[in-house]
Design a protein around this motif. Structure first.
Motif, PDB file in Angstrom:
ATOM      1  N   HIS A   1       0.824  -1.210   0.000  1.00  0.00           N
ATOM      2  CA  HIS A   1       0.000   0.000   0.000  1.00  0.00           C
ATOM      3  C   HIS A   1       0.857   1.259   0.000  1.00  0.00           C
ATOM      4  CE1 HIS A   1       0.573   0.135   4.464  1.00  0.00           C
ATOM      5  NE2 HIS A   1       0.332   1.412   4.308  1.00  0.00           N
ATOM      6  N   MET A   2       2.111   1.159   0.480  1.00  0.00           N
ATOM      7  CA  MET A   2       2.996   2.316   0.445  1.00  0.00           C
ATOM      8  C   MET A   2       3.495   2.574  -0.970  1.00  0.00           C
ATOM      9  SD  MET A   2       5.060   2.129   4.007  1.00  0.00           S
ATOM     10  CE  MET A   2       4.136   2.137   5.549  1.00  0.00           C
ATOM     11  N   THR A   3       3.713   1.510  -1.725  1.00  0.00           N
ATOM     12  CA  THR A   3       4.088   1.665  -3.130  1.00  0.00           C
ATOM     13  C   THR A   3       2.964   2.354  -3.888  1.00  0.00           C
ATOM     14  OG1 THR A   3       5.322  -0.414  -2.967  1.00  0.00           O
ATOM     15  CG2 THR A   3       4.892   0.427  -5.179  1.00  0.00           C
ATOM     16  N   ARG A   4       1.728   1.930  -3.642  1.00  0.00           N
ATOM     17  CA  ARG A   4       0.576   2.546  -4.292  1.00  0.00           C
ATOM     18  C   ARG A   4       0.429   4.010  -3.878  1.00  0.00           C
ATOM     19  NH1 ARG A   4      -1.585  -2.414  -2.758  1.00  0.00           N
ATOM     20  NH2 ARG A   4      -2.730  -1.458  -1.043  1.00  0.00           N
ATOM     21  N   ALA A   5       0.683   4.298  -2.589  1.00  0.00           N
ATOM     22  CA  ALA A   5       0.547   5.675  -2.096  1.00  0.00           C
ATOM     23  C   ALA A   5       1.505   6.603  -2.818  1.00  0.00           C
ATOM     24  CB  ALA A   5       0.811   5.715  -0.589  1.00  0.00           C
ATOM     25  N   ARG A   6       2.729   6.145  -3.040  1.00  0.00           N
ATOM     26  CA  ARG A   6       3.696   6.978  -3.752  1.00  0.00           C
ATOM     27  C   ARG A   6       3.200   7.270  -5.169  1.00  0.00           C
ATOM     28  NH1 ARG A   6      10.220   5.962  -4.546  1.00  0.00           N
ATOM     29  NH2 ARG A   6      10.500   7.462  -6.223  1.00  0.00           N
TER      30      ARG A   6
ATOM     31  N   GLN B   1       0.104   7.232  -6.226  1.00  0.00           N
ATOM     32  CA  GLN B   1      -1.078   8.086  -6.159  1.00  0.00           C
ATOM     33  C   GLN B   1      -0.708   9.544  -5.912  1.00  0.00           C
ATOM     34  OE1 GLN B   1      -3.162   6.077  -3.059  1.00  0.00           O
ATOM     35  NE2 GLN B   1      -4.046   4.514  -4.409  1.00  0.00           N
ATOM     36  N   ILE B   2       0.286   9.770  -5.048  1.00  0.00           N
ATOM     37  CA  ILE B   2       0.739  11.127  -4.773  1.00  0.00           C
ATOM     38  C   ILE B   2       1.257  11.783  -6.054  1.00  0.00           C
ATOM     39  CG2 ILE B   2       2.544  12.478  -3.623  1.00  0.00           C
ATOM     40  CD1 ILE B   2       2.231  10.595  -1.224  1.00  0.00           C
ATOM     41  N   GLN B   3       2.091  11.061  -6.771  1.00  0.00           N
ATOM     42  CA  GLN B   3       2.654  11.609  -7.999  1.00  0.00           C
ATOM     43  C   GLN B   3       1.564  11.902  -9.032  1.00  0.00           C
ATOM     44  OE1 GLN B   3       5.563   8.436  -8.569  1.00  0.00           O
ATOM     45  NE2 GLN B   3       7.226   9.824  -8.032  1.00  0.00           N
ATOM     46  N   ASP B   4       0.540  11.056  -9.067  1.00  0.00           N
ATOM     47  CA  ASP B   4      -0.560  11.269 -10.004  1.00  0.00           C
ATOM     48  C   ASP B   4      -1.359  12.527  -9.675  1.00  0.00           C
ATOM     49  OD1 ASP B   4       0.138   8.986 -11.363  1.00  0.00           O
ATOM     50  OD2 ASP B   4      -1.381   7.715 -10.428  1.00  0.00           O
ATOM     51  N   LYS B   5      -1.418  12.909  -8.389  1.00  0.00           N
ATOM     52  CA  LYS B   5      -2.241  14.038  -7.954  1.00  0.00           C
ATOM     53  C   LYS B   5      -1.491  15.372  -7.911  1.00  0.00           C
ATOM     54  CE  LYS B   5      -6.059  11.697  -6.986  1.00  0.00           C
ATOM     55  NZ  LYS B   5      -7.319  11.935  -7.707  1.00  0.00           N
ATOM     56  N   LEU B   6      -0.173  15.341  -8.123  1.00  0.00           N
ATOM     57  CA  LEU B   6       0.621  16.557  -7.937  1.00  0.00           C
ATOM     58  C   LEU B   6       0.150  17.715  -8.803  1.00  0.00           C
ATOM     59  CD1 LEU B   6       4.320  15.397  -7.465  1.00  0.00           C
ATOM     60  CD2 LEU B   6       2.840  16.532  -5.812  1.00  0.00           C
TER      61      LEU B   6
END
Length: 296
Positions: free
Chosen positions: A9-14, A16-21
């Motif tokens: 889930h931490m890999t996914r969070a990273r 997701q963050i980059q996608d939302k920047l």
């Protein structure tokens, strides 16, 4: 020692963050005031790609106040705006939207010059697990909207949260880096509860805790546990550290047959006291190695 811990889930969070920047105006980087550098994700600069940033030192009520001032100066010297808060009590939380607007004043001025009414600032809150992101969001929103807990990894998804009319926040799961090359970082995060105790043995975490506290906070330990000992001359000596742990265990009734001390039970007491603030306001690392030790 290299600690491996990078759940899926931490890999996914990273990702997701980059996608939302592209939707974000400013990043609110939440750090633990007791361990500001150890709680700072070294991947974060790469992940955030130069977005404007506000550094927030959370849990400042648990940290040494004089040390927090030195950390604020350290981050300001790095070119960041830095604010110390306590999300549990709400202390200084209301300053976050204004600080964000100050950082973005050039962007806001450009919008006004074009005849646009400045919209709400869009912020992204990032931080490692158990640093207090959800509690902070609930305080800012004025209601319980984000799940909270005292275990790492409570936040699993993402959600937009309104903070009055001035700010909208994107909450994200806590992300850690793939491994800890520095042993001190791993232990300091374990001491404050950012790493699950299954990763490191509780005795080892408590041993490291006592080693960290013997010099700077000996008076605190002595008062809290009623120790009948003088301050050790060699706080780095392993036998000295174990003797202090055993004395704490005896004072707290952690005895087993034969009068021996149950070190695992004593370790649990030490760590619970540290995390709950029962040892007083303690900072476990300073911004510069040559900074003076605080007198007790």
């Amino acid at each position: 020692m290299t600690i491996q811990w990078f759940p899926g889930h931490m890999t996914r969070a990273r990702r997701q963050i980059q996608d939302k920047l592209k939707l974000i105006d400013i990043v609110i980087e939440l750090l633990d005031a007791r361990v500001p550098l150890s709680s700072r994700n070294p991947m974060i600069d790469e992940v955030l790609q130069g977005k404007p940033r506000l550094i927030v030192l959370n849990k400042s009520d648990l940290a040494d106040a004089s040390a927090t001032e030195q950390w604020k100066a350290y981050f300001q010297h790095e070119g960041h705006v830095c604010l110390a808060v306590d999300s549990s009590t709400g202390s200084h939380i209301d300053e976050i939207p204004q600080k964000a607007k100050e950082i973005l004043q050039v962007m806001i001025a450009k919008q006004q010059a074009k005849g646009m009414n400045p919209r709400a600032v869009r912020g992204l809150i990032v931080g490692i697990p158990n640093v207090g992101k959800s509690t902070l969001i609930n305080r800012l929103a004025g209601r319980n909207i984000a799940a909270t807990g005292d275990k790492p990894g409570v936040t699993k998804g993402q959600q937009w949260i309104k903070v009055g009319s001035e700010m909208e926040l994107l909450d994200t799961p806590g992300i850690l880096w793939p491994k800890f090359e520095d042993q001190q970082v791993g232990y300091r995060l374990a001491m404050t509860g950012a790493i699950k105790e299954q990763v490191l043995h509780i005795d080892d975490i408590a041993f490291y805790t006592i080693r960290e506290l013997l010099d700077r906070y000996w008076a605190v330990l002595k008062e809290r546990y009623g120790l009948d000992m003088d301050k050790p001359d060699d706080p780095e000596n392993n036998e000295v550290i174990v003797s202090v742990m055993e004395e704490i265990g005896r004072k707290r009734g952690c005895l087993v047959s034969g009068g021996h001390v149950d070190l695992e039970k004593a370790s649990g007491i030490i760590l619970r006291d540290l995390r709950a603030g029962k040892l007083g306001r303690i900072t476990l690392e300073m911004p510069y190695d040559d900074m003076p030790v605080r007198e007790q």
